[in-house]
Motif scaffolding. Structure first.
Motif, PDB file in Angstrom:
ATOM      1  N   HIS A  61       0.846  -1.190   0.000  1.00 36.96           N
ATOM      2  CA  HIS A  61       0.000   0.000   0.000  1.00 36.96           C
ATOM      3  C   HIS A  61       0.889   1.251   0.000  1.00 36.96           C
ATOM      4  O   HIS A  61       1.857   1.335   0.778  1.00 36.96           O
ATOM      5  CB  HIS A  61      -0.893   0.000   1.242  1.00 36.96           C
ATOM      6  CG  HIS A  61      -2.011   0.977   1.188  1.00 36.96           C
ATOM      7  ND1 HIS A  61      -1.847   2.313   1.496  1.00 36.96           N
ATOM      8  CD2 HIS A  61      -3.332   0.826   0.859  1.00 36.96           C
ATOM      9  CE1 HIS A  61      -2.994   2.933   1.377  1.00 36.96           C
ATOM     10  NE2 HIS A  61      -3.908   2.053   0.991  1.00 36.96           N
ATOM     11  N   PRO A  62       0.585   2.245  -0.826  1.00 40.39           N
ATOM     12  CA  PRO A  62       1.469   3.423  -0.922  1.00 40.39           C
ATOM     13  C   PRO A  62       1.530   4.263   0.353  1.00 40.39           C
ATOM     14  O   PRO A  62       2.499   4.990   0.569  1.00 40.39           O
ATOM     15  CB  PRO A  62       0.862   4.222  -2.082  1.00 40.39           C
ATOM     16  CG  PRO A  62      -0.553   3.765  -2.173  1.00 40.39           C
ATOM     17  CD  PRO A  62      -0.544   2.333  -1.773  1.00 40.39           C
ATOM     18  N   PHE A  67       1.268  -5.000   4.234  1.00 43.34           N
ATOM     19  CA  PHE A  67       0.519  -5.732   5.249  1.00 43.34           C
ATOM     20  C   PHE A  67      -0.050  -7.004   4.635  1.00 43.34           C
ATOM     21  O   PHE A  67      -0.170  -7.136   3.413  1.00 43.34           O
ATOM     22  CB  PHE A  67      -0.594  -4.865   5.861  1.00 43.34           C
ATOM     23  CG  PHE A  67      -1.619  -4.388   4.869  1.00 43.34           C
ATOM     24  CD1 PHE A  67      -2.782  -5.117   4.629  1.00 43.34           C
ATOM     25  CD2 PHE A  67      -1.427  -3.188   4.174  1.00 43.34           C
ATOM     26  CE1 PHE A  67      -3.726  -4.672   3.721  1.00 43.34           C
ATOM     27  CE2 PHE A  67      -2.371  -2.746   3.263  1.00 43.34           C
ATOM     28  CZ  PHE A  67      -3.529  -3.488   3.040  1.00 43.34           C
ATOM     29  N   GLU A  68      -0.376  -7.953   5.502  1.00 43.02           N
ATOM     30  CA  GLU A  68      -0.878  -9.242   5.059  1.00 43.02           C
ATOM     31  C   GLU A  68      -2.404  -9.261   5.040  1.00 43.02           C
ATOM     32  O   GLU A  68      -3.042  -8.675   5.915  1.00 43.02           O
ATOM     33  CB  GLU A  68      -0.396 -10.377   5.965  1.00 43.02           C
ATOM     34  CG  GLU A  68       1.077 -10.706   5.834  1.00 43.02           C
ATOM     35  CD  GLU A  68       1.436 -11.932   6.664  1.00 43.02           C
ATOM     36  OE1 GLU A  68       0.593 -12.371   7.474  1.00 43.02           O
ATOM     37  OE2 GLU A  68       2.561 -12.449   6.499  1.00 43.02           O
ATOM     38  N   ILE A  69      -2.959  -9.942   4.070  1.00 39.60           N
ATOM     39  CA  ILE A  69      -4.387 -10.222   4.074  1.00 39.60           C
ATOM     40  C   ILE A  69      -4.581 -11.725   3.881  1.00 39.60           C
ATOM     41  O   ILE A  69      -3.744 -12.398   3.277  1.00 39.60           O
ATOM     42  CB  ILE A  69      -5.145  -9.445   2.972  1.00 39.60           C
ATOM     43  CG1 ILE A  69      -4.653  -9.839   1.572  1.00 39.60           C
ATOM     44  CG2 ILE A  69      -5.041  -7.947   3.192  1.00 39.60           C
ATOM     45  CD1 ILE A  69      -5.510  -9.258   0.466  1.00 39.60           C
TER      46      ILE A  69
END
Length: 224
Positions: A61-62, A67-69
């Protein structure tokens, strides 16, 4: 189109015990796999096998950074078991996992083999037992035209294609690799393709009468 794959099948376990063990192997979240049995009788078992696969993905993400999903995907496979053959409905590449799961849950030796589907025998039965049966396309894999020349061929026409092939001056094999057919069985219109590998594609959603037809004539149609 609905796709079916037919296989010769062997279990070294009594039929009634097989059915009960598949009922006991119902889907649960702990194992993330299992069966939902929809029909069970003295002659067939119909069930759906579910398997949950969890994927972890890294999102870049800029603003928030990496991050993990977690993503959950369910694979399902419908099966129709008879005492000597089985049908896999819309088979997927996870079919081998299904067989391993069945063997583990039933504590039985499961033997399943590729087969050759006897297309000439199917056509013979079709012309005798179906209404308005017709074969509109036939495909032959590579065969010899001369000692040094090989070819593959596909023939199609509006009427029974086998009536027209007789006029072709080629040494055509007795066993086609695939046909396209149409006919009416038990008042149900069936159209589709059948390959010698046992892969069947049907345009009708009502496959029960066709599956029952194959099962009743398996000794003529399935070559092991």
């Amino acid at each position: 189109m609905i796709k079916l794959r037919v296989f010769p099948l062997f279990f070294n376990i009594e039929w009634k015990h097989l059915g009960q063990r598949l009922l006991d192997a119902k889907y649960n979240e702990e194992e993330a796999r299992g069966f939902i049995v929809t029909d069970i009788s003295d002659k067939q078992i119909m069930a759906t096998y579910y398997e949950k696969i969890i994927y972890l993905e890294i999102v870049h993400h800029p603003v928030r950074g990496d991050f993990e999903i977690t993503r959950e995907v369910f694979f399902k496979t419908d099966i129709i078991l008879f005492k000597k053959i089985c049908f896999i409905v819309n088979p997927s590449r996870r079919f081998s996992g299904l067989l391993i799961f069945i063997a583990n849950k039933t504590e039985a030796q499961v033997s399943i083999r590729d087969c050759r589907f006897n297309i000439p025998a199917f056509c013979d039965l079709g012309f005798r037992l179906f209404d308005e049966f017709n074969v509109t396309k036939v495909v032959y894999k590579q065969f010899n035209v001369t000692d040094s020349l090989k070819c593959s061929a596909a023939f199609s026409c509006d009427n029974n294609v086998f009536n027209e092939i007789g006029s072709v001056r080629l040494n055509i094999p007795a066993m086609p690799s695939r046909i396209t057919f149409a006919g009416i069985i038990n008042k149900t219109i069936m159209k589709g393709d059948i390959s010698e590998t046992g892969l069947i594609s049907l345009s009708s959603a009502n496959i029960d009468c066709f599956v029952d037809f194959i099962n009743k004539n398996q000794d003529s149609l399935i070559i092991c």
